[in-house]
Design a protein around this motif. Structure first.
Motif, PDB file in Angstrom:
ATOM      1  N   ARG A 243       0.852  -1.186   0.000  1.00 45.52           N
ATOM      2  CA  ARG A 243       0.000   0.000   0.000  1.00 45.52           C
ATOM      3  C   ARG A 243       0.892   1.243   0.000  1.00 45.52           C
ATOM      4  O   ARG A 243       2.051   1.183   0.416  1.00 45.52           O
ATOM      5  CB  ARG A 243      -0.903   0.009   1.249  1.00 45.52           C
ATOM      6  CG  ARG A 243      -1.749  -1.251   1.466  1.00 45.52           C
ATOM      7  CD  ARG A 243      -2.976  -1.275   0.588  1.00 45.52           C
ATOM      8  NE  ARG A 243      -3.894  -0.175   0.878  1.00 45.52           N
ATOM      9  CZ  ARG A 243      -4.814  -0.206   1.851  1.00 45.52           C
ATOM     10  NH1 ARG A 243      -4.919  -1.262   2.644  1.00 45.52           N
ATOM     11  NH2 ARG A 243      -5.624   0.829   2.019  1.00 45.52           N
ATOM     12  N   PRO A 244       0.387   2.378  -0.454  1.00 45.49           N
ATOM     13  CA  PRO A 244       1.218   3.587  -0.497  1.00 45.49           C
ATOM     14  C   PRO A 244       1.840   3.942   0.848  1.00 45.49           C
ATOM     15  O   PRO A 244       2.980   4.439   0.897  1.00 45.49           O
ATOM     16  CB  PRO A 244       0.238   4.662  -0.971  1.00 45.49           C
ATOM     17  CG  PRO A 244      -0.757   3.918  -1.803  1.00 45.49           C
ATOM     18  CD  PRO A 244      -0.923   2.593  -1.124  1.00 45.49           C
ATOM     19  N   ALA A 245       1.143   3.680   1.956  1.00 50.23           N
ATOM     20  CA  ALA A 245       1.687   4.014   3.280  1.00 50.23           C
ATOM     21  C   ALA A 245       2.946   3.229   3.607  1.00 50.23           C
ATOM     22  O   ALA A 245       3.721   3.625   4.486  1.00 50.23           O
ATOM     23  CB  ALA A 245       0.632   3.773   4.358  1.00 50.23           C
ATOM     24  N   ALA A 272      -2.844  -1.872  -4.086  1.00 50.83           N
ATOM     25  CA  ALA A 272      -3.544  -0.626  -3.762  1.00 50.83           C
ATOM     26  C   ALA A 272      -5.043  -0.868  -3.643  1.00 50.83           C
ATOM     27  O   ALA A 272      -5.632  -1.662  -4.389  1.00 50.83           O
ATOM     28  CB  ALA A 272      -3.275   0.418  -4.841  1.00 50.83           C
ATOM     29  N   GLN A 273      -5.664  -0.177  -2.683  1.00 49.53           N
ATOM     30  CA  GLN A 273      -7.102  -0.235  -2.493  1.00 49.53           C
ATOM     31  C   GLN A 273      -7.744   1.042  -3.034  1.00 49.53           C
ATOM     32  O   GLN A 273      -7.066   2.048  -3.266  1.00 49.53           O
ATOM     33  CB  GLN A 273      -7.432  -0.396  -1.015  1.00 49.53           C
ATOM     34  CG  GLN A 273      -6.782  -1.624  -0.384  1.00 49.53           C
ATOM     35  CD  GLN A 273      -7.239  -2.920  -1.010  1.00 49.53           C
ATOM     36  OE1 GLN A 273      -8.438  -3.209  -1.043  1.00 49.53           O
ATOM     37  NE2 GLN A 273      -6.303  -3.704  -1.525  1.00 49.53           N
ATOM     38  N   GLU A 275      -9.485   3.289  -1.728  1.00 50.91           N
ATOM     39  CA  GLU A 275      -9.329   4.489  -0.904  1.00 50.91           C
ATOM     40  C   GLU A 275      -7.918   5.079  -0.986  1.00 50.91           C
ATOM     41  O   GLU A 275      -7.683   6.210  -0.545  1.00 50.91           O
ATOM     42  CB  GLU A 275      -9.663   4.184   0.553  1.00 50.91           C
ATOM     43  CG  GLU A 275      -8.801   3.132   1.219  1.00 50.91           C
ATOM     44  CD  GLU A 275      -9.406   1.739   1.149  1.00 50.91           C
ATOM     45  OE1 GLU A 275      -9.130   0.933   2.067  1.00 50.91           O
ATOM     46  OE2 GLU A 275     -10.152   1.465   0.184  1.00 50.91           O
ATOM     47  N   ASP A 276      -6.966   4.330  -1.568  1.00 54.78           N
ATOM     48  CA  ASP A 276      -5.606   4.852  -1.703  1.00 54.78           C
ATOM     49  C   ASP A 276      -5.487   5.877  -2.826  1.00 54.78           C
ATOM     50  O   ASP A 276      -4.538   6.664  -2.850  1.00 54.78           O
ATOM     51  CB  ASP A 276      -4.622   3.706  -1.968  1.00 54.78           C
ATOM     52  CG  ASP A 276      -4.500   2.749  -0.799  1.00 54.78           C
ATOM     53  OD1 ASP A 276      -4.643   3.215   0.353  1.00 54.78           O
ATOM     54  OD2 ASP A 276      -4.246   1.553  -1.036  1.00 54.78           O
ATOM     55  N   TRP A 278      -4.443   5.467  -5.736  1.00 55.24           N
ATOM     56  CA  TRP A 278      -3.097   5.300  -6.294  1.00 55.24           C
ATOM     57  C   TRP A 278      -3.141   5.391  -7.815  1.00 55.24           C
ATOM     58  O   TRP A 278      -3.912   4.689  -8.475  1.00 55.24           O
ATOM     59  CB  TRP A 278      -2.512   3.948  -5.880  1.00 55.24           C
ATOM     60  CG  TRP A 278      -1.139   3.688  -6.444  1.00 55.24           C
ATOM     61  CD1 TRP A 278      -0.802   2.806  -7.417  1.00 55.24           C
ATOM     62  CD2 TRP A 278       0.069   4.340  -6.051  1.00 55.24           C
ATOM     63  NE1 TRP A 278       0.547   2.847  -7.667  1.00 55.24           N
ATOM     64  CE2 TRP A 278       1.106   3.788  -6.842  1.00 55.24           C
ATOM     65  CE3 TRP A 278       0.372   5.327  -5.119  1.00 55.24           C
ATOM     66  CZ2 TRP A 278       2.435   4.189  -6.712  1.00 55.24           C
ATOM     67  CZ3 TRP A 278       1.694   5.742  -4.991  1.00 55.24           C
ATOM     68  CH2 TRP A 278       2.702   5.173  -5.791  1.00 55.24           C
TER      69      TRP A 278
END
Length: 341
Positions: A243-245, A272-273, A275-276, A278
């Motif tokens: 994930r981006p985080a 990636a989801q 809500e990301d 991305w």
């Protein structure tokens, strides 16, 4: 019983006790062979036994499959001699300027970089200095005799303190402490520097830096070393996360990309989801490199992260992109789960 080990092609020799691993004997003699985890999990120390025989201690099948062992390959970190040996291995410059020390250290600072990554800054004793190469690691010496390894995340020129990036592994004896009871001013002990993952500065080849997760820590140290020396070698950093985080120092990488004309930064997200939001590169990070650089015959690659990422990159870069085997430098981040699996 003591056996003689001869290294080809250099012809260097050293003695090795029957109950001693080939790697430990080489290091004791001041001769550095490539190595990483020292636990038979990463495969960095793999080499050929041209004559003589060894017996292996516990190791991972993926690091040394039975077919490779039958063909004479060995993991020198867990191989003990049964006779005099002639081995084929790539030697690394002497570590005379980088002596391994056991030192006490005080935790100077702790900072959460993400929900599961902690920056831990270590203050060395006032009268001690740790000489190390960017990319190397230290081993914490725990009270139960176990060790935990973490790469230095800062280059040696900036080493009044040593910084580490520690990912929380729930249930992990050490990382549970880091994320719960450990606090600033606590005293720990470590041994280092360790490892043969460091920048080869005698080349002008363009560099590909490949990181997954906290494999970014030694990659960051390599970048700081390149910046410090004023290197103009082209560098492309590919950093992968689910994930981006997970790209917990993305802002620093973006800053490098804005300031350094010879540097490119390519973040890659595999899961990636919605809500990301991305919009960048997706998929496996090493496949993004292959998509961009079809011919790696003139490159050096420095890869660090989960064993599956490092192993996939080594295999595919060689098979698909003509990367010379001796220009792939790696450090696999093996957890207790990796060692037990």
């Amino acid at each position: 019983m003591t056996f003689q080990v001869t290294v080809t092609p250099s012809g260097r020799q050293f003695s090795c006790e029957a109950d001693e691993t080939v790697l430990n004997a080489a290091l004791r003699a001041g001769l550095i062979l490539p190595y990483g985890c020292k636990n038979g999990a990463c495969g960095s120390c793999k080499g050929k036994v041209n004559s003589g025989s060894v017996v292996h201690g516990n190791h991972q099948q993926r690091a040394l499959p039975d077919t490779e062992e039958a063909a004479g390959m060995a993991l020198f970190c867990c191989a003990k001699p049964q006779s005099d040996l002639t081995i084929e291995a790539r030697e690394i410059v002497s570590d005379g300027d980088y002596p391994v020390k056991k030192l006490p250290t005080r935790i100077a600072r702790m900072e959460k970089l993400s929900h599961d990554v902690m920056l831990v800054a270590l203050q060395l004793p006032a009268n001690e200095k740790l000489n190390y190469r960017a990319g190397q690691y230290i081993e914490f010496l725990l009270r139960d005799g176990k060790r935990r390894s973490y790469s230095m995340a800062n280059a040696p020129h900036d080493a009044e303190q040593i910084t580490l990036h520690i990912r929380h592994m729930p249930g992990g004896v050490f990382t549970d402490q880091v994320f719960s009871t450990m606090k600033e001013r606590d005293i720990l002990r470590f041994e280092g520097p360790q490892g043969s993952f460091f920048l080869r500065e005698d080349s002008d080849k363009p560099i590909i830096l490949l990181a997954s997760g906290t494999g970014f820590a030694p990659i960051k140290a390599l970048m700081e070393q390149l910046i410090h020396t004023g290197s103009t070698r082209p560098v492309s950093l590919y950093w992968g996360g689910r994930r981006p985080a997970d790209l917990y120092m993305d802002a620093l990488c973006q800053e490098w990309a804005a300031k350094l004309p010879h540097f490119r930064y390519i973040p890659v997200i595999s899961d990636a989801q919605a809500e990301d939001n991305w919009t960048g590169r997706s998929g496996f990070v090493h496949q993004a490199v292959i998509a961009d650089v079809a011919d790696m015959s003139g490159y050096q690659v420095y890869a660090c992260g989960a064993p599956v990422v490092v192993e996939s990159a080594k295999r595919d870069f060689s098979a698909q992109c003509q990367l010379p085997a001796d220009e792939f430098y790696a450090d696999s981040f093996t957890s207790e789960a990796d060692l037990a699996g």
